[in-house]
Design a protein around this motif. Sequence first.
Motif, PDB file in Angstrom:
ATOM      1  N   ASP A 287      -5.625 -98.229  53.744  1.00 39.77           N
ATOM      2  CA  ASP A 287      -4.460 -98.450  52.890  1.00 39.77           C
ATOM      3  C   ASP A 287      -4.508 -97.699  51.575  1.00 39.77           C
ATOM      4  OD1 ASP A 287      -3.300-100.199  54.713  1.00 39.77           O
ATOM      5  OD2 ASP A 287      -4.284-101.964  53.848  1.00 39.77           O
ATOM      6  N   VAL A 288      -5.602 -96.998  51.299  1.00 38.74           N
ATOM      7  CA  VAL A 288      -5.724 -96.310  50.020  1.00 38.74           C
ATOM      8  C   VAL A 288      -6.073 -94.838  50.229  1.00 38.74           C
ATOM      9  CG1 VAL A 288      -6.500 -98.427  48.870  1.00 38.74           C
ATOM     10  CG2 VAL A 288      -8.199 -96.758  49.665  1.00 38.74           C
ATOM     11  N   VAL A 289      -5.829 -94.074  49.176  1.00 38.99           N
ATOM     12  CA  VAL A 289      -6.331 -92.715  49.055  1.00 38.99           C
ATOM     13  C   VAL A 289      -7.200 -92.692  47.813  1.00 38.99           C
ATOM     14  CG1 VAL A 289      -5.731 -90.298  48.629  1.00 38.99           C
ATOM     15  CG2 VAL A 289      -4.324 -91.685  50.170  1.00 38.99           C
ATOM     16  N   TYR A 290      -8.469 -92.302  47.980  1.00 35.60           N
ATOM     17  CA  TYR A 290      -9.306 -92.227  46.784  1.00 35.60           C
ATOM     18  C   TYR A 290      -9.525 -90.771  46.393  1.00 35.60           C
ATOM     19  CZ  TYR A 290     -13.408 -91.780  49.967  1.00 35.60           C
ATOM     20  OH  TYR A 290     -14.307 -91.390  50.926  1.00 35.60           O
ATOM     21  N   ILE A 334      -3.388 -97.129  39.811  1.00 39.24           N
ATOM     22  CA  ILE A 334      -4.743 -97.216  40.363  1.00 39.24           C
ATOM     23  C   ILE A 334      -5.087 -98.663  40.686  1.00 39.24           C
ATOM     24  CG2 ILE A 334      -7.190 -96.833  39.844  1.00 39.24           C
ATOM     25  CD1 ILE A 334      -6.274 -94.524  38.006  1.00 39.24           C
ATOM     26  N   VAL A 335      -5.599 -98.892  41.894  1.00 39.87           N
ATOM     27  CA  VAL A 335      -5.963-100.254  42.316  1.00 39.87           C
ATOM     28  C   VAL A 335      -7.475-100.461  42.386  1.00 39.87           C
ATOM     29  CG1 VAL A 335      -3.813-100.660  43.557  1.00 39.87           C
ATOM     30  CG2 VAL A 335      -5.749 -99.598  44.752  1.00 39.87           C
ATOM     31  N   GLY A 336      -8.247 -99.378  42.282  1.00 41.03           N
ATOM     32  CA  GLY A 336      -9.707 -99.500  42.323  1.00 41.03           C
ATOM     33  C   GLY A 336     -10.355 -98.273  41.715  1.00 41.03           C
ATOM     34  N   ALA A 337     -11.578 -98.438  41.250  1.00 33.36           N
ATOM     35  CA  ALA A 337     -12.315 -97.305  40.678  1.00 33.36           C
ATOM     36  C   ALA A 337     -13.801 -97.605  40.755  1.00 33.36           C
ATOM     37  CB  ALA A 337     -11.899 -97.063  39.223  1.00 33.36           C
ATOM     38  N   TRP A 338     -14.584 -96.552  40.931  1.00 35.49           N
ATOM     39  CA  TRP A 338     -16.031 -96.742  40.909  1.00 35.49           C
ATOM     40  C   TRP A 338     -16.709 -95.519  40.311  1.00 35.49           C
ATOM     41  CZ3 TRP A 338     -13.414 -95.890  45.548  1.00 35.49           C
ATOM     42  CH2 TRP A 338     -13.811 -94.796  46.323  1.00 35.49           C
ATOM     43  N   ALA A 339     -17.880 -95.742  39.733  1.00 38.39           N
ATOM     44  CA  ALA A 339     -18.651 -94.667  39.111  1.00 38.39           C
ATOM     45  C   ALA A 339     -20.096 -94.768  39.567  1.00 38.39           C
ATOM     46  CB  ALA A 339     -18.578 -94.760  37.585  1.00 38.39           C
ATOM     47  N   GLY A 340     -20.693 -93.622  39.818  1.00 40.82           N
ATOM     48  CA  GLY A 340     -22.100 -93.569  40.210  1.00 40.82           C
ATOM     49  C   GLY A 340     -22.809 -92.462  39.465  1.00 40.82           C
ATOM     50  N   LEU A 341     -24.136 -92.499  39.515  1.00 35.57           N
ATOM     51  CA  LEU A 341     -24.953 -91.505  38.832  1.00 35.57           C
ATOM     52  C   LEU A 341     -25.734 -90.685  39.849  1.00 35.57           C
ATOM     53  CD1 LEU A 341     -26.400 -93.642  35.885  1.00 35.57           C
ATOM     54  CD2 LEU A 341     -24.438 -92.076  35.838  1.00 35.57           C
ATOM     55  N   LEU A 490     -14.062-104.366  49.853  1.00 38.03           N
ATOM     56  CA  LEU A 490     -12.665-104.583  49.481  1.00 38.03           C
ATOM     57  C   LEU A 490     -12.279-103.966  48.135  1.00 38.03           C
ATOM     58  CD1 LEU A 490     -12.226-108.243  50.766  1.00 38.03           C
ATOM     59  CD2 LEU A 490     -11.394-106.139  51.818  1.00 38.03           C
ATOM     60  N   PRO A 491     -13.135-103.957  47.104  1.00 37.71           N
ATOM     61  CA  PRO A 491     -12.717-103.325  45.847  1.00 37.71           C
ATOM     62  C   PRO A 491     -12.522-101.817  45.949  1.00 37.71           C
ATOM     63  CG  PRO A 491     -14.499-104.883  45.455  1.00 37.71           C
ATOM     64  CD  PRO A 491     -14.404-104.689  46.935  1.00 37.71           C
ATOM     65  N   LEU A 492     -13.079-101.189  46.979  1.00 37.70           N
ATOM     66  CA  LEU A 492     -12.952 -99.747  47.136  1.00 37.70           C
ATOM     67  C   LEU A 492     -11.759 -99.374  48.005  1.00 37.70           C
ATOM     68  CD1 LEU A 492     -16.035-100.311  46.420  1.00 37.70           C
ATOM     69  CD2 LEU A 492     -16.491 -98.124  47.499  1.00 37.70           C
ATOM     70  N   TYR A 493     -11.568-100.098  49.113  1.00 38.42           N
ATOM     71  CA  TYR A 493     -10.560 -99.715  50.087  1.00 38.42           C
ATOM     72  C   TYR A 493      -9.419-100.719  50.199  1.00 38.42           C
ATOM     73  CZ  TYR A 493     -14.843 -97.334  51.698  1.00 38.42           C
ATOM     74  OH  TYR A 493     -16.020 -96.633  51.768  1.00 38.42           O
TER      75      TYR A 493
END
Length: 537
Positions: A287-290, A334-341, A490-493
């Motif tokens: 359901d999303v495009v990231y 925007i419905v979701g966001a994530w950050a990584g290192l 669920l928070p990602l997709y």
Amino acid sequence: MSIATISTHERGSTLSALARESFDLIVIGGGITGAGIARDAARRGLSVALLEAADFASGTSSRSSKLIHGGLRYLERGEINLVRKTALERKEIYKAAPHLCEPRWMVMPMSGRTKLYSLRIAVTTYERLGAVDRKDGHRAWSGSTLAEKEPVLDRRKFPHALAYREYLTDDARLVLANLRSAAAAGATLINHAPVVGLLRSGDRAIGVEARCELSGELLSVQGRMIVNAAGPWVEAIQRLENPAASPLLHLSKGIHISIPASKLPVRNLLVLDTSDKRRIFAIRRGDVVYIGTTDTTYEPGAEVWPTIEREDVDYLLAPVSDYFSCGPLGPGDIVGAWAGLRPLIADPTKKNPAELSRRDELLLGPLGILSVAGGKLTGYRGMARRVLDSVAEGLGRALPEPGDEPPLPGGDFDGDLKALASHLGQTHDLDEPTAGRLARLFGTEAEQVLALGAQPLYPGATCVEGEVPWAVAREGAAKLEDLLYRRTRLPLYGLDPRAAIAPLAARMASELAWDDERQRAEIAHAQARLDADLGFT
């Protein structure tokens, strides 16, 4: 071979086993690198203990672009050996876990034929390095074909496109599959147990001291060899061994944002050029495009939840209006966001993280701890093999070859995800989104998940009730955050992960006998975490 299980119900006996036994190998870090090493070592007959400070895959290994790919841009930079290894590795991961390595079209829009022809030469080389079968080779799309395949693309600006095969994964679930495979081969695994010190005998480290974050229990784990696979926290473990250790890593932050597919109806994996001549992806997942990723130096140091800044978000949104005809998008969409290192190997001659190599490196410390740094998600199996060569040398004995690898949990089918999803839908009366989601997260094990509860978690949900007991009993979920972020995803997709918090918490409380206070605390933490994800708005 034992069942591929990491059970939170058996956490007490796992802690006792860690404190009681002496292991051939201790692995610090439960991301993809540590998981791959633990699996390879256990399958070769070593007794293995793995300790993860937070949850499995809670750092970099759940925050990637979720691609199993060779990296065409590395070919352009001349890193042919890296590209060859990772391009070939795609087939092996697909063979082991086709539900977690889904072939998709990677589409590069082109403004003119000259650029298209030039790119075809590069992609042809890339496919040869990866031994791609000709029938699966690249395609040139234009005209009505492009309109059909990617109708939202602005074809006035980009009348052509080159499409070639890459693979879409779920990074956190790939980690869990490898860890469960390691457990089936005899490895002892624990999450939420940070290493806080070392056990020493003379000039050797003979084990680690760890603390269980759930019980507060301190434990000593003994082992003949120790591998530091802590990702961005590699240097923190090195400082336990040698407080004066030289800096090793350059941490680069990568963020992604999720937008409802109804607002950006992309169908494939698209490559977009940015104003600073980088490339980012727009990837359809349910359901999303990231959209991602950024690549900027992160000065604060290793953190589980790096900060997402408004400028990061604006950077990712900027190319959207250039490429697509669906209208402008803003932070409010925007419905979701994530950050990584990314734990890149530092190079004093290069300050821009985009210029740094994604190679991996092994370093032997003064107390005999082997530290692993750098590397790519796609190359985790090869990295594990190189580590095991060094472990064998440290143990002073040859290790048997692992032989033919069995499928990872859920991967024992022919790779036809649509057929698997269709079977699940017909057998269990599931709608198409639910069946497709379960097939991609669990593969053939979706049947076992559904046997634990096939009802939607709440009306309209694609998440089913059986996912909660499965995550606790089979995948080591110990907190609501573990379940929400790294098991259900669920928070990602998902379009509305908040709707799942209370139902997930109630079922997890039943599984783990939480009292009302613990349940409220878990809910409050999950809600605060979701607030922080979108704190840039």
